[in-house]
Design a protein around this motif. Structure first.
Motif, PDB file in Angstrom:
ATOM      1  N   LEU A 115       0.825  -1.212   0.000  1.00 19.59           N
ATOM      2  CA  LEU A 115       0.000   0.000   0.000  1.00 19.59           C
ATOM      3  C   LEU A 115       0.858   1.260   0.000  1.00 19.59           C
ATOM      4  CD1 LEU A 115      -2.822   1.319   0.268  1.00 19.59           C
ATOM      5  CD2 LEU A 115      -2.546   1.151   2.760  1.00 19.59           C
ATOM      6  N   LYS A 116       0.512   2.172  -0.877  1.00 29.68           N
ATOM      7  CA  LYS A 116       1.042   3.527  -0.864  1.00 29.68           C
ATOM      8  C   LYS A 116      -0.152   4.476  -0.889  1.00 29.68           C
ATOM      9  CE  LYS A 116       5.084   2.215  -3.701  1.00 29.68           C
ATOM     10  NZ  LYS A 116       6.320   2.793  -3.167  1.00 29.68           N
ATOM     11  N   LEU A 117      -0.039   5.607  -0.244  1.00 23.21           N
ATOM     12  CA  LEU A 117      -1.113   6.598  -0.214  1.00 23.21           C
ATOM     13  C   LEU A 117      -0.673   7.864  -0.936  1.00 23.21           C
ATOM     14  CD1 LEU A 117      -2.309   6.362   3.513  1.00 23.21           C
ATOM     15  CD2 LEU A 117      -3.175   5.096   1.536  1.00 23.21           C
TER      16      LEU A 117
ATOM     17  N   VAL B 104       5.273   4.276   2.530  1.00 18.59           N
ATOM     18  CA  VAL B 104       5.323   3.138   3.452  1.00 18.59           C
ATOM     19  C   VAL B 104       4.257   3.383   4.511  1.00 18.59           C
ATOM     20  CG1 VAL B 104       6.696   1.827   5.101  1.00 18.59           C
ATOM     21  CG2 VAL B 104       7.779   2.769   3.047  1.00 18.59           C
ATOM     22  N   VAL B 105       3.341   2.432   4.673  1.00 19.95           N
ATOM     23  CA  VAL B 105       2.203   2.615   5.576  1.00 19.95           C
ATOM     24  C   VAL B 105       2.065   1.365   6.443  1.00 19.95           C
ATOM     25  CG1 VAL B 105      -0.240   3.189   5.766  1.00 19.95           C
ATOM     26  CG2 VAL B 105       1.054   3.952   3.756  1.00 19.95           C
ATOM     27  N   SER B 106       2.084   1.538   7.744  1.00 17.47           N
ATOM     28  CA  SER B 106       1.818   0.427   8.655  1.00 17.47           C
ATOM     29  C   SER B 106       0.349   0.450   9.050  1.00 17.47           C
ATOM     30  CB  SER B 106       2.690   0.548   9.903  1.00 17.47           C
ATOM     31  OG  SER B 106       2.295   1.675  10.675  1.00 17.47           O
ATOM     32  N   PRO B 107      -0.198  -0.664   9.535  1.00 18.14           N
ATOM     33  CA  PRO B 107      -1.600  -0.655   9.985  1.00 18.14           C
ATOM     34  C   PRO B 107      -1.864   0.391  11.061  1.00 18.14           C
ATOM     35  CG  PRO B 107      -0.836  -2.908   9.741  1.00 18.14           C
ATOM     36  CD  PRO B 107       0.374  -2.029   9.565  1.00 18.14           C
ATOM     37  N   SER B 108      -0.935   0.557  12.007  1.00 17.72           N
ATOM     38  CA  SER B 108      -1.160   1.538  13.073  1.00 17.72           C
ATOM     39  C   SER B 108      -1.136   2.965  12.532  1.00 17.72           C
ATOM     40  CB  SER B 108      -0.106   1.376  14.169  1.00 17.72           C
ATOM     41  OG  SER B 108       1.201   1.524  13.652  1.00 17.72           O
ATOM     42  N   LEU B 109      -0.269   3.242  11.563  1.00 19.68           N
ATOM     43  CA  LEU B 109      -0.234   4.575  10.973  1.00 19.68           C
ATOM     44  C   LEU B 109      -1.495   4.830  10.159  1.00 19.68           C
ATOM     45  CD1 LEU B 109       1.250   7.202  10.523  1.00 19.68           C
ATOM     46  CD2 LEU B 109       2.543   6.119   8.671  1.00 19.68           C
ATOM     47  N   LEU B 110      -1.968   3.823   9.444  1.00 23.36           N
ATOM     48  CA  LEU B 110      -3.200   3.969   8.683  1.00 23.36           C
ATOM     49  C   LEU B 110      -4.365   4.281   9.612  1.00 23.36           C
ATOM     50  CD1 LEU B 110      -4.363   3.778   5.807  1.00 23.36           C
ATOM     51  CD2 LEU B 110      -4.798   1.352   6.239  1.00 23.36           C
ATOM     52  N   ALA B 111      -4.432   3.607  10.763  1.00 22.97           N
ATOM     53  CA  ALA B 111      -5.492   3.880  11.723  1.00 22.97           C
ATOM     54  C   ALA B 111      -5.372   5.298  12.279  1.00 22.97           C
ATOM     55  CB  ALA B 111      -5.447   2.859  12.850  1.00 22.97           C
TER      56      ALA B 111
ATOM     57  N   GLY C 293       0.622  -1.811  -4.790  1.00 30.63           N
ATOM     58  CA  GLY C 293      -0.075  -3.051  -5.089  1.00 30.63           C
ATOM     59  C   GLY C 293       0.825  -4.225  -5.403  1.00 30.63           C
ATOM     60  N   TRP C 294       2.136  -3.994  -5.578  1.00 23.64           N
ATOM     61  CA  TRP C 294       3.015  -5.101  -5.964  1.00 23.64           C
ATOM     62  C   TRP C 294       3.855  -5.620  -4.792  1.00 23.64           C
ATOM     63  CZ3 TRP C 294       3.494  -0.159  -8.007  1.00 23.64           C
ATOM     64  CH2 TRP C 294       4.522   0.613  -7.457  1.00 23.64           C
ATOM     65  N   GLY C 295       3.701  -5.093  -3.625  1.00 25.68           N
ATOM     66  CA  GLY C 295       4.487  -5.551  -2.493  1.00 25.68           C
ATOM     67  C   GLY C 295       5.873  -4.960  -2.501  1.00 25.68           C
TER      68      GLY C 295
END
Length: 361
Positions: A138-140, A301-308, A322-324
């Protein structure tokens, strides 16, 4: 054909520079290589890169970048590779170079946060796993200038990457090279130096128990002094009751001659229990995007905690990647600790010094 491996030396800059120019990647100056050699986390026997050479003078290259990680009072060595460049004549050199970077028994973790779609499968063959597991692909991005982004998309279709290796810089604007003139809310201010208030912030981050790349004053002064960066970074601190509780570092980049300037978030972090800093910092950056002359803002670079923590600000972002692009390999004795405690930002990888800089006018 047999290959000879040897450490990069400053005299190799012309060879490595030619490899970078051949793939239209930014070319590091002699001062830039000296800056990498001065990395305070670099052990004395740690080269900044490796060359693989054949008998006919051909060469391939991989860089390696060390960082000190802090984990519950311990210091760990982490290593990321960067800028793997293998010409067609040296096909097959990439696995050899990767294995050489991995041949560092004192490293607790090896990783890449910036693999492209072609290189990503290589890492899985060397024992790496996607990391963070839930968001490694994931990239934002937040669009600031839709018209310019649409123009760049059209150019990519009509004149793909091969046309980006020569000619003038397209889609530039005067704002991107002007001194920063930001409109900031009362709780956010520019970070002017890394003094006592920064040290207090860094102590509180370490006390969280997370596994964190070194953000001590010495490391930050070094990291933000890259001589090959042509525009100053955006450095913002969020304060609650006068105390720093959140931090954002961003810098402008231009992916190719036919792409517009963008603003890459390099670091984004807050102390535990701080509910507002992440959203406020990114929201402020978005609000100032046009003043900074960028077409979009990226968080690669996005971690689950940062996304939250991004909350509704993150919900407004486009999902890219999308490609890892992020992979890690943990030492057996540190595997559980790193899986539990390491949630990287782009700061942990090579983004701060491998982005293509916005050119001077």
């Amino acid at each position: 054909m047999p290959l000879t491996l040897r450490p990069f030396q400053p005299d190799d800059e012309p060879v490595v520079g030619a490899l970078h120019r051949g793939v239209d990647w930014p070319v590091r100056s002699a001062d830039g290589w000296r800056w990498l050699l001065a990395n305070p986390a670099r052990p004395g026997d740690f080269p900044v890169g490796w060359l693989a050479e054949d008998a006919e003078g051909g060469a391939a290259f991989v860089g390696q970048f060390p960082q000190t990680f802090h984990a519950n009072g311990e210091r760990l060595l982490g290593v990321t590779g960067y800028s793997i460049i293998v010409p067609p004549a040296l096909r097959g050199a990439a696995p050899i170079l990767i294995r050489r970077v991995l041949d560092r028994p004192d490293a607790a973790l090896h990783y890449t946060l910036n693999a492209n779609a072609l290189s990503a499968p290589l890492y899985r063959r060397h024992g790496f796993h996607p990391w963070p597991a839930e968001t490694h692909g994931l990239k934002l991005s937040w669009i600031i200038d839709p018209l310019v982004c649409a123009t760049a998309s059209l150019v990519r279709r009509v004149a793909p990457d091969r046309s980006g290796r020569a000619g003038p810089e397209r889609l530039m604007n005067a704002r991107v090279c002007r001194p920063q003139d930001l409109r900031l809310p009362p709780d956010i201010a520019p970070m002017m130096d890394f003094g006592a208030d920064w040290n207090d912030f860094w102590v509180r981050l370490r006390e969280s128990g997370a596994v964190l790349a070194d953000r001590g004053a010495e490391a930050m002064r070094w990291r933000t002094a890259d001589p090959d960066r042509l525009t100053p970074p955006v450095m913002l601190a969020y304060r609650r009751d006068g105390v720093i509780t959140g931090w954002l570092l961003a810098q402008t980049a231009k992916m190719s001659r036919h792409e517009p300037p963008v603003l890459d978030i390099i670091d984004l972090i807050a102390t535990p229990g701080e509910p507002d800093a992440i959203q406020a910092l990114v929201g402020t950056l978005i609000d100032n995007g046009r003043r900074l002359g960028v077409a979009k803002i990226r968080l690669q670079v996005v971690s689950p905690s940062l996304l939250a923590a991004l909350g509704p600000v993150g919900a407004r972002a486009r999902r890219e990647g999308g490609w890892g692009h992020a992979h890690a390999r943990f030492g057996a004795e540190r595997d559980a600790q790193l899986r539990r405690g390491w949630t990287p930002t782009p700061f942990d990888g090579d983004y701060s010094f491998c982005l293509r800089p916005v050119p001077r006018p």
